[in-house]
Motif scaffolding. Structure first.
Motif, short mmCIF file in Angstrom:
data_model
loop_
_atom_site.label_atom_id
_atom_site.label_comp_id
_atom_site.label_asym_id
_atom_site.label_seq_id
_atom_site.Cartn_x
_atom_site.Cartn_y
_atom_site.Cartn_z
N LEU A 1 24.42 -116.44 -32.45
CA LEU A 1 24.06 -115.13 -32.99
C LEU A 1 25.06 -114.73 -34.07
O LEU A 1 26.27 -114.78 -33.85
CB LEU A 1 24.04 -114.10 -31.87
CG LEU A 1 23.39 -112.74 -32.11
CD1 LEU A 1 22.94 -112.12 -30.78
CD2 LEU A 1 24.32 -111.78 -32.83
N SER A 2 24.54 -114.35 -35.23
CA SER A 2 25.37 -113.81 -36.32
C SER A 2 25.00 -112.35 -36.51
O SER A 2 23.83 -112.03 -36.72
CB SER A 2 25.12 -114.58 -37.63
OG SER A 2 25.46 -115.94 -37.51
N ALA A 3 25.99 -111.47 -36.41
CA ALA A 3 25.77 -110.03 -36.61
C ALA A 3 26.35 -109.62 -37.96
O ALA A 3 27.50 -109.94 -38.27
CB ALA A 3 26.42 -109.23 -35.49
N THR B 1 24.75 -113.32 -26.30
CA THR B 1 24.56 -114.75 -26.53
C THR B 1 25.53 -115.55 -25.66
O THR B 1 26.70 -115.16 -25.50
CB THR B 1 24.75 -115.13 -28.01
OG1 THR B 1 24.62 -116.55 -28.14
CG2 THR B 1 26.12 -114.71 -28.54
N ALA B 2 25.04 -116.64 -25.13
CA ALA B 2 25.89 -117.57 -24.39
C ALA B 2 26.43 -118.65 -25.31
O ALA B 2 27.17 -119.52 -24.87
CB ALA B 2 25.10 -118.20 -23.24
N ALA B 3 26.07 -118.59 -26.58
CA ALA B 3 26.50 -119.58 -27.57
C ALA B 3 27.49 -118.94 -28.53
O ALA B 3 28.12 -117.92 -28.25
CB ALA B 3 25.28 -120.15 -28.30
N ARG B 4 27.60 -119.52 -29.70
CA ARG B 4 28.57 -119.07 -30.69
C ARG B 4 28.17 -117.71 -31.27
O ARG B 4 27.00 -117.43 -31.50
CB ARG B 4 28.63 -120.13 -31.80
CG ARG B 4 29.62 -119.87 -32.93
CD ARG B 4 29.79 -121.15 -33.75
NE ARG B 4 28.51 -121.76 -34.06
CZ ARG B 4 27.79 -121.44 -35.13
NH1 ARG B 4 28.22 -120.51 -35.98
NH2 ARG B 4 26.64 -122.05 -35.36
N PHE B 5 29.18 -116.87 -31.54
CA PHE B 5 28.95 -115.54 -32.13
C PHE B 5 29.84 -115.36 -33.35
O PHE B 5 31.00 -115.76 -33.35
CB PHE B 5 29.27 -114.44 -31.11
CG PHE B 5 29.26 -113.06 -31.71
CD1 PHE B 5 28.06 -112.38 -31.89
CD2 PHE B 5 30.44 -112.43 -32.11
CE1 PHE B 5 28.03 -111.11 -32.45
CE2 PHE B 5 30.42 -111.17 -32.68
CZ PHE B 5 29.20 -110.51 -32.84
N ARG B 6 29.26 -114.76 -34.40
CA ARG B 6 30.04 -114.42 -35.59
C ARG B 6 29.71 -113.01 -36.02
O ARG B 6 28.54 -112.60 -35.99
CB ARG B 6 29.72 -115.37 -36.75
CG ARG B 6 30.28 -116.76 -36.60
CD ARG B 6 30.12 -117.52 -37.91
NE ARG B 6 30.98 -116.97 -38.95
CZ ARG B 6 30.65 -116.90 -40.24
NH1 ARG B 6 29.47 -117.31 -40.66
NH2 ARG B 6 31.49 -116.39 -41.11
N LEU B 7 30.73 -112.26 -36.43
CA LEU B 7 30.54 -110.94 -37.02
C LEU B 7 30.91 -111.03 -38.50
O LEU B 7 32.01 -111.47 -38.84
CB LEU B 7 31.44 -109.91 -36.32
CG LEU B 7 31.48 -108.52 -36.95
CD1 LEU B 7 30.10 -107.87 -36.91
CD2 LEU B 7 32.50 -107.64 -36.24
#
Length: 299
Positions: A227-229, A250-256
């Protein structure tokens, strides 16, 4: 001769008359025992001319009051093999004659019925503001139904769904109040002050605002997709802290990713948004090609 359906009683007719047009038609179909026809994907999704199957579809969902045309030019700036599919919501552009949805669950259910035929290749969602909320709930609906799931979620300019709405509900307030809010969020003054434009825009905008204002988050497990926010550094309604909370979903990679601009940075920072999306999709497409090659060669 087989008798036809029993007409609604007078009291029921009165209740039906008070329902919004879309809900009234749906309820009448149920009362008559008819199954609604499957939605036409062509009505919901703007796609390029028929050609080779893409390697990935990017479904793009607009902000409140906006239409899929916002994303029409994106394809030229995304990796080869990515097909941009702007979502055509009722109540705007080619579907202006249809009533806009006022309830998120009803809209997500309609989208879920329509999107199935287009999930034959890997796909991702991009949603801005209201579109981010729709994309998130649609991804959850796909998981619930056991359908294919998105490879990536790009969610912009909407607080994490479990957070309470810090803003007053405005969908029922006078036009001038809504116009003031639009100006503060970065809508061009020439648009807000154009009476003809606002007369055509406000009914759909009110419905979209009601959809967001009445959203009731139901807790659930995090999604499996990265998920990318995205946020605007000058956005007066959605802060970086609000967006950072998306990591819980998300249980995966996250980016803000915080970019210059107000609530509508999707326009003012378009190139930066597309650069971020392109980098992620390039990685996704390349990774899928490599895994497919490994399976075909037995490595």
């Amino acid at each position: 001769m087989t008798p036809g359906p029993t007409p609604p009683a007078p009291a029921l007719r009165e209740r039906l008359a008070r329902l919004p047009q879309g809900e009234r038609a749906e309820l009448l179909r149920r009362l008559r025992g008819r199954t609604p026809a499957a939605p036409d994907p062509g009505a919901w999704f703007a796609r390029p001319s028929a050609g080779a199957a893409p390697e990935l579809r990017l479904f793009c969902l607009p902000y409140a009051g906006g239409g899929g045309s916002v994303f029409r030019s994106w394809g030229a700036d995304l990796p080869a093999g990515v097909e941009v599919c702007p979502v055509r919501l009722p109540g705007r552009e080619a579907r202006l004659s249809e009533p806009a949805h006022r309830s998120l669950p009803a809209l997500v259910e309609a989208l879920h019925r329509a999107i199935g035929p287009l999930l034959d290749v890997p796909f991702a969602f991009f949603g801005h503001s209201m579109g981010a909320l729709i994309a998130f709930e649609l991804a959850r609906r796909l998981r619930q139904a056991g359908d294919p799931r998105p490879e990536h979620l790009f969610l912009a300019a909407f607080r994490a769904p479990h957070l309470p709405n810090p803003n007053i509900r405005i969908h029922h307030l006078p036009d001038e109040v809504i116009k003031t809010v639009l100006l503060k969020e970065g809508t061009p003054r020439q648009v807000v002050e154009d009476d003809a434009v606002m007369r055509s825009l406000l009914p759909t905008l009110r419905a979209d605002l009601e959809l967001c204002d009445t959203y009731d988050h139901v807790p659930g497990p995090p999604l499996s997709a990265p998920l990318s926010a995205f946020g605007g550094l000058q956005d007066v309604r959605v802060s970086g802290g609000d967006l950072d909370q998306w990591r819980r979903h998300t249980a995966a990679r996250f980016r803000l990713i915080m970019l210059p601009g107000s609530h509508f940075f999707v326009h003012s920072a378009r190139d930066a948004v597309l650069a971020e999306v392109s980098a992620e999709l390039e990685t996704t497409v390349t990774g899928k090609k490599e895994r497919s090659h490994d399976r075909s060669t037995g490595e």
